[in-house]
Write a protein that holds these residues in place. Sequence first.
Motif, PDB file in Angstrom:
ATOM      1  N   ARG A  75       0.839  -1.202   0.000  1.00 23.13           N
ATOM      2  CA  ARG A  75       0.000   0.000   0.000  1.00 23.13           C
ATOM      3  C   ARG A  75       0.869   1.246   0.000  1.00 23.13           C
ATOM      4  O   ARG A  75       2.010   1.200   0.438  1.00 23.13           O
ATOM      5  CB  ARG A  75      -0.874  -0.001   1.243  1.00 23.13           C
ATOM      6  CG  ARG A  75      -1.667  -1.289   1.426  1.00 23.13           C
ATOM      7  CD  ARG A  75      -2.060  -1.481   2.863  1.00 23.13           C
ATOM      8  NE  ARG A  75      -2.841  -0.374   3.370  1.00 23.13           N
ATOM      9  CZ  ARG A  75      -4.153  -0.259   3.215  1.00 23.13           C
ATOM     10  NH1 ARG A  75      -4.829  -1.197   2.603  1.00 23.13           N
ATOM     11  NH2 ARG A  75      -4.780   0.793   3.672  1.00 23.13           N
ATOM     12  N   PRO A  76       0.319   2.376  -0.505  1.00 25.72           N
ATOM     13  CA  PRO A  76       1.100   3.623  -0.509  1.00 25.72           C
ATOM     14  C   PRO A  76       1.589   3.966   0.906  1.00 25.72           C
ATOM     15  O   PRO A  76       2.732   4.365   1.091  1.00 25.72           O
ATOM     16  CB  PRO A  76       0.111   4.675  -1.018  1.00 25.72           C
ATOM     17  CG  PRO A  76      -0.999   3.919  -1.678  1.00 25.72           C
ATOM     18  CD  PRO A  76      -1.021   2.537  -1.100  1.00 25.72           C
ATOM     19  N   VAL A  77       0.705   3.792   1.892  1.00 26.00           N
ATOM     20  CA  VAL A  77       1.119   3.921   3.288  1.00 26.00           C
ATOM     21  C   VAL A  77       1.083   2.508   3.886  1.00 26.00           C
ATOM     22  O   VAL A  77       0.033   1.878   3.906  1.00 26.00           O
ATOM     23  CB  VAL A  77       0.152   4.845   4.069  1.00 26.00           C
ATOM     24  CG1 VAL A  77       0.515   4.871   5.561  1.00 26.00           C
ATOM     25  CG2 VAL A  77       0.168   6.247   3.482  1.00 26.00           C
ATOM     26  N   PRO A  78       2.240   1.994   4.325  1.00 22.07           N
ATOM     27  CA  PRO A  78       2.238   0.620   4.839  1.00 22.07           C
ATOM     28  C   PRO A  78       1.297   0.453   6.031  1.00 22.07           C
ATOM     29  O   PRO A  78       1.046   1.421   6.752  1.00 22.07           O
ATOM     30  CB  PRO A  78       3.685   0.369   5.267  1.00 22.07           C
ATOM     31  CG  PRO A  78       4.449   1.605   4.988  1.00 22.07           C
ATOM     32  CD  PRO A  78       3.550   2.636   4.406  1.00 22.07           C
ATOM     33  N   MET A  79       0.781  -0.768   6.185  1.00 23.94           N
ATOM     34  CA  MET A  79      -0.190  -1.013   7.253  1.00 23.94           C
ATOM     35  C   MET A  79       0.212  -2.231   8.095  1.00 23.94           C
ATOM     36  O   MET A  79       0.500  -3.294   7.546  1.00 23.94           O
ATOM     37  CB  MET A  79      -1.574  -1.251   6.654  1.00 23.94           C
ATOM     38  CG  MET A  79      -2.638  -1.574   7.700  1.00 23.94           C
ATOM     39  SD  MET A  79      -4.222  -2.002   6.944  1.00 23.94           S
ATOM     40  CE  MET A  79      -4.972  -0.384   6.887  1.00 23.94           C
ATOM     41  N   VAL A  80       0.204  -2.038   9.404  1.00 21.83           N
ATOM     42  CA  VAL A  80       0.477  -3.158  10.314  1.00 21.83           C
ATOM     43  C   VAL A  80      -0.754  -4.056  10.353  1.00 21.83           C
ATOM     44  O   VAL A  80      -1.836  -3.633  10.754  1.00 21.83           O
ATOM     45  CB  VAL A  80       0.805  -2.665  11.741  1.00 21.83           C
ATOM     46  CG1 VAL A  80       0.975  -3.851  12.691  1.00 21.83           C
ATOM     47  CG2 VAL A  80       2.053  -1.793  11.740  1.00 21.83           C
ATOM     48  N   LEU A  81      -0.581  -5.319   9.897  1.00 23.07           N
ATOM     49  CA  LEU A  81      -1.696  -6.276   9.907  1.00 23.07           C
ATOM     50  C   LEU A  81      -1.714  -7.072  11.209  1.00 23.07           C
ATOM     51  O   LEU A  81      -2.759  -7.517  11.654  1.00 23.07           O
ATOM     52  CB  LEU A  81      -1.569  -7.257   8.738  1.00 23.07           C
ATOM     53  CG  LEU A  81      -1.540  -6.661   7.339  1.00 23.07           C
ATOM     54  CD1 LEU A  81      -1.418  -7.786   6.303  1.00 23.07           C
ATOM     55  CD2 LEU A  81      -2.801  -5.834   7.070  1.00 23.07           C
ATOM     56  N   ARG A  82      -0.524  -7.312  11.772  1.00 21.55           N
ATOM     57  CA  ARG A  82      -0.422  -8.032  13.046  1.00 21.55           C
ATOM     58  C   ARG A  82       0.688  -7.378  13.855  1.00 21.55           C
ATOM     59  O   ARG A  82       1.810  -7.272  13.354  1.00 21.55           O
ATOM     60  CB  ARG A  82      -0.091  -9.509  12.794  1.00 21.55           C
ATOM     61  CG  ARG A  82       0.137 -10.310  14.091  1.00 21.55           C
ATOM     62  CD  ARG A  82       0.439 -11.772  13.848  1.00 21.55           C
ATOM     63  NE  ARG A  82       1.819 -11.987  13.412  1.00 21.55           N
ATOM     64  CZ  ARG A  82       2.346 -13.189  13.186  1.00 21.55           C
ATOM     65  NH1 ARG A  82       1.614 -14.276  13.313  1.00 21.55           N
ATOM     66  NH2 ARG A  82       3.604 -13.296  12.796  1.00 21.55           N
ATOM     67  N   THR A  83       0.381  -6.945  15.070  1.00 25.21           N
ATOM     68  CA  THR A  83       1.444  -6.431  15.942  1.00 25.21           C
ATOM     69  C   THR A  83       2.322  -7.611  16.331  1.00 25.21           C
ATOM     70  O   THR A  83       1.886  -8.762  16.291  1.00 25.21           O
ATOM     71  CB  THR A  83       0.856  -5.775  17.200  1.00 25.21           C
ATOM     72  OG1 THR A  83       0.014  -6.720  17.859  1.00 25.21           O
ATOM     73  CG2 THR A  83       0.063  -4.526  16.866  1.00 25.21           C
TER      74      THR A  83
END
Length: 322
Positions: free
Chosen positions: A186-194
């Motif tokens: 994604r353009p802004v990375p996303m945390v899917l799992r902490t």
Amino acid sequence: MPVKTAVLPADDPAAIARAAEVLQRGGLVAFPTETVYGLGADALDAAAVGRIFAAKGRPADNPLIVHVAAPEQARALARAVPPAAEQLMSLWPGPLTLVLPRAPVVPDATTAGQDTVAVRIPATRPRWRCCACGRPLAAPSANRSGRPSPTTAQHVLADLDGVVEVILDGGPCAVGLESTVVDATRPVPMVLRTGGLSLEALRTVVGAIDMLSGQDPEAMSRSPGLRHRHYAPRARVVLVAPGEAAERGGSTVAVMSQQPRPPGFVGEWKVMPTALEGYAQELFAALRELDAPEIETIVVETVPEVGLGRAIADRLRRAAER
Ligand code: TXA
Ligand code: MG
């Protein structure tokens, strides 16, 4: 067909050669990483990967993480490496998994049919190199599906004796929590799992980063692992605020608390480290240890949700889900 499981020292060249031989013929090897033990197979061999799903009783819609030894090996599994992913790769080796657009060489079996592939370079010590067989290794945590992740070779043996051919014993895992999974497509990375790398640590290399929220209508498709029950001991897990476990005593109760055992308390009382790094290291072992036959309820006092505390709190919430 049950196999005979061998537990061998992870720093022994003969053990590594044996593991490589098993992997080359499509077998399963459990190996230590800094986070938790992994149950590995050749990531590019669909039949071998299928054996992982069968061994764990893992739902077929939950994709695997591919472990590699070098960034070039990760790039070879991806169609493209977005700029944010390049920045995040500077945190490797470490407890960080990056979700990248998948290259055609990666079979559907590994990614559960997703158009993306999750990769990481573990900081494995001793560095037996997960490419002992020269191939990337697909590996989920080496527990039976739904059980707490294994942080020692003995935990792996308890869950997978007779199923995995070789367990490489590298001692207790240094981090004790699974890797942080970041969607870098994604353009802004996303945390899917902490996980074992904190949000604070991620922010030192990327400016903006999003967190997947459970309210996100697409949460389940972005992070298929969320669909399934996790980290649960047999006993019921109940979360309470710090200081509240003292009133919950009983002969079938075990408590996990950062406070000392109160005088007169009836039941098991496990004192967890005050420092979150230490707490993380011991978390899964404590859940397994307290899950004794006579225990019906494990009462856990929650931890502050900063740094590693976010991932600890996430695992505790999932362990408490029914
Ligand atoms: O620390 C770890 O990550 C350990 C060690 C062995 O590396 N592995 C681990 O694997 O925890 P597992 O299978 O228990 O968890 C993998 C997580 C799951 O939540 C899965 O849904 C997610 O990563 N995942 C894997 N591939 C994905 C993809 N293409 N897109 C989104 N999520 C993915
Ligand atoms: Mg797991």
